[in-house]
Every structure is written in structure tokens, then in C-alpha cells.
Write a protein that holds these residues in place. Structure first.
Motif, PDB file in Angstrom:
ATOM      1  N   ILE A  74      22.593 -34.177   3.042  1.00 43.31           N
ATOM      2  CA  ILE A  74      23.110 -32.856   3.399  1.00 43.31           C
ATOM      3  C   ILE A  74      22.023 -32.020   4.067  1.00 43.31           C
ATOM      4  N   ARG A  75      20.793 -32.098   3.585  1.00 45.55           N
ATOM      5  CA  ARG A  75      19.682 -31.376   4.215  1.00 45.55           C
ATOM      6  C   ARG A  75      19.545 -31.814   5.669  1.00 45.55           C
ATOM      7  N   HIS A  76      19.586 -33.116   5.898  1.00 43.69           N
ATOM      8  CA  HIS A  76      19.440 -33.662   7.246  1.00 43.69           C
ATOM      9  C   HIS A  76      20.566 -33.162   8.163  1.00 43.69           C
ATOM     10  N   ILE A  77      21.775 -33.209   7.685  1.00 47.29           N
ATOM     11  CA  ILE A  77      22.929 -32.743   8.465  1.00 47.29           C
ATOM     12  C   ILE A  77      22.789 -31.260   8.784  1.00 47.29           C
ATOM     13  N   MET A  78      22.429 -30.460   7.788  1.00 47.67           N
ATOM     14  CA  MET A  78      22.315 -29.011   7.985  1.00 47.67           C
ATOM     15  C   MET A  78      21.220 -28.672   8.995  1.00 47.67           C
ATOM     16  N   VAL A  79      20.042 -29.230   8.826  1.00 52.24           N
ATOM     17  CA  VAL A  79      18.912 -28.919   9.711  1.00 52.24           C
ATOM     18  C   VAL A  79      19.242 -29.335  11.139  1.00 52.24           C
ATOM     19  N   THR A  80      19.781 -30.531  11.303  1.00 48.86           N
ATOM     20  CA  THR A  80      20.115 -31.016  12.645  1.00 48.86           C
ATOM     21  C   THR A  80      21.171 -30.142  13.305  1.00 48.86           C
ATOM     22  N   GLU A  81      22.201 -29.797  12.577  1.00 44.48           N
ATOM     23  CA  GLU A  81      23.284 -28.992  13.149  1.00 44.48           C
ATOM     24  C   GLU A  81      22.819 -27.588  13.503  1.00 44.48           C
ATOM     25  N   ILE A  82      22.094 -26.935  12.611  1.00 39.51           N
ATOM     26  CA  ILE A  82      21.608 -25.576  12.883  1.00 39.51           C
ATOM     27  C   ILE A  82      20.661 -25.587  14.074  1.00 39.51           C
ATOM     28  N   ALA A  83      19.792 -26.579  14.126  1.00 42.83           N
ATOM     29  CA  ALA A  83      18.816 -26.664  15.225  1.00 42.83           C
ATOM     30  C   ALA A  83      19.508 -26.875  16.568  1.00 42.83           C
ATOM     31  N   THR A  84      20.376 -27.866  16.660  1.00 47.33           N
ATOM     32  CA  THR A  84      20.999 -28.169  17.947  1.00 47.33           C
ATOM     33  C   THR A  84      21.942 -27.057  18.402  1.00 47.33           C
ATOM     34  N   ALA A  85      22.542 -26.347  17.476  1.00 48.81           N
ATOM     35  CA  ALA A  85      23.430 -25.245  17.848  1.00 48.81           C
ATOM     36  C   ALA A  85      22.663 -24.010  18.307  1.00 48.81           C
ATOM     37  N   ASN A  86      21.365 -23.989  18.052  1.00 49.34           N
ATOM     38  CA  ASN A  86      20.566 -22.809  18.405  1.00 49.34           C
ATOM     39  C   ASN A  86      19.491 -23.116  19.438  1.00 49.34           C
ATOM     40  N   GLY A  87      19.786 -24.022  20.352  1.00 54.51           N
ATOM     41  CA  GLY A  87      18.925 -24.231  21.498  1.00 54.51           C
ATOM     42  C   GLY A  87      17.939 -25.376  21.420  1.00 54.51           C
ATOM     43  N   PHE A  88      17.823 -26.038  20.291  1.00 56.92           N
ATOM     44  CA  PHE A  88      16.967 -27.212  20.197  1.00 56.92           C
ATOM     45  C   PHE A  88      17.734 -28.397  20.786  1.00 56.92           C
ATOM     46  N   SER A  89      17.041 -29.303  21.443  1.00 60.50           N
ATOM     47  CA  SER A  89      17.704 -30.510  21.942  1.00 60.50           C
ATOM     48  C   SER A  89      18.068 -31.390  20.748  1.00 60.50           C
ATOM     49  N   ALA A  90      18.914 -32.375  20.986  1.00 60.63           N
ATOM     50  CA  ALA A  90      19.286 -33.295  19.908  1.00 60.63           C
ATOM     51  C   ALA A  90      18.053 -34.014  19.362  1.00 60.63           C
ATOM     52  N   ALA A  91      17.152 -34.412  20.259  1.00 57.73           N
ATOM     53  CA  ALA A  91      15.926 -35.097  19.830  1.00 57.73           C
ATOM     54  C   ALA A  91      15.026 -34.158  19.027  1.00 57.73           C
ATOM     55  N   GLU A  92      14.918 -32.907  19.455  1.00 58.50           N
ATOM     56  CA  GLU A  92      14.106 -31.932  18.716  1.00 58.50           C
ATOM     57  C   GLU A  92      14.718 -31.639  17.353  1.00 58.50           C
ATOM     58  N   GLY A  93      16.039 -31.514  17.300  1.00 62.23           N
ATOM     59  CA  GLY A  93      16.714 -31.286  16.021  1.00 62.23           C
ATOM     60  C   GLY A  93      16.514 -32.433  15.062  1.00 62.23           C
ATOM     61  N   GLU A  94      16.610 -33.652  15.580  1.00 65.61           N
ATOM     62  CA  GLU A  94      16.403 -34.841  14.764  1.00 65.61           C
ATOM     63  C   GLU A  94      14.963 -34.906  14.267  1.00 65.61           C
TER      64      GLU A  94
END
Length: 166
Positions: free
Chosen positions: A135-155
């Protein structure tokens, strides 16, 4: 070009590469389940995890509301052109958008992170990973990519954050 927000159900190969199966040693939320975790169980877990989001995402999480639903609504499935209701694990919606990616002046002002319980539990059962880490991984990735981070940066942010907690 259409860009869809939302954490999509990764392939099993991607899951194994991106989600670590080790147990946390610094901070641990211990939950033992005899039956699948309920909406309220996942809600409590997600709210607890909000206290430890990476510093890079703290500003985006200040007023973030977390909502746990079993599945995406049929309207959301149609909007995002999902093939299966298990394809979407989470979706971040800013306070100014009603449909992902479309600004609306009439939408509520509170940013919301939707977590979809059944797809998350499906990944959890398939991978046997720690539910808190997943759940932590899903949350961090989703919040990051939705706020301007690339998918690779979010991951990368999710993996770096996860490693810092172990």
C-alpha cells in the motif's frame, strides 16, 4: 495524446521487480487477518502511512483525503477505458478535477486518493508481499505521478522511500 492518471495493475513480473517482500524493521504496522482486510482496515493503514510519506510529497499530502472503495465505479472504468476493474489500484484526484486530467471549477477543493480494495488485495494475494509495503508503494507512486513526477521518478521515489523504512 491522451494521458491517463492512476496506478494500473502491473504485470506479475513488474510487481516482483518493484515491490520488495521484506518486512519493515524501523516502523511496522502489525495487522493479522483471518479474513480479507475490510475497507476500514485499509483506510486505517493508509492514514497511518500518510505520516511517513517522502518529504518530496509532503506538500501534496497536507490536505489529502483518502477514500477506500472496493472497485472503481463503472463511470471511472469507462472514463479511463479500463479493460478490467482489477486494472486500477489507486487514483489521485486533485481538488480541481472531476474527471482525471480535466480541470473543473465545480469540483470539491480537497485532493483525494482513491484506493481500490479488491484489486489491491488481489495483488497482495498473488505476490505474498507485506500489505503495508504494498500500500505504501501504491500510494507514493500514485501521488508522485499525479503531481508532476514521471513514472520512473515516482517508482524510484517509492523504492527509495521503502528502502529507507527497512
Amino acid at each position: 495524446m491522451s494521458f491517463l492518471l492512476g496506478f494500473r495493475y502491473p504485470t506479475l513480473k513488474q510487481q516482483k521487480k518493484t515491490i520488495m517482500a521484506t518486512q519493515p524493521t524501523q516502523r511496522s504496522i502489525i495487522m493479522h487477518f483471518r479474513e480479507p482486510p475490510s475497507d476500514s482496515d485499509l483506510q486505517s493503514l493508509a492514514e497511518e502511512l500518510m505520516d511517513s510519506v517522502p518529504d518530496e510529497l509532503a506538500d501534496f499530502c497536507a490536505d489529502l483525503r483518502i477514500v477506500v472503495e472496493d472497485f472503481p465505479s463503472s463511470e471511472l472504468e469507462a472514463e479511463m477505458e479500463l479493460e478490467d476493474s482489477f486494472d486500477l489500484l489507486a487514483l489521485y484526484r486533485s481538488g480541481s478535477e472531476k474527471i482525471p486530467g480535466v480541470e473543473s471549477k465545480l469540483a470539491a477543493n480537497t485532493p483525494t486518493l482513491l484506493l481500490f480494495r479488491r484489486p489491491i488485495l488481489d495483488v497482495w494475494c498473488e505476490t505474498h508481499d507485506d500489505l503495508t509495503g504494498l500500500i505504501r508503494h501504491i500510494m507514493v507512486t500514485e501521488i508522485a505521478t499525479a503531481n508532476g513526477f514521471s513514472a520512473a521518478e515516482g517508482e524510484a521515489l517509492a523504492l527509495r522511500h521503502q528502502q529507507g523504512l527497512f
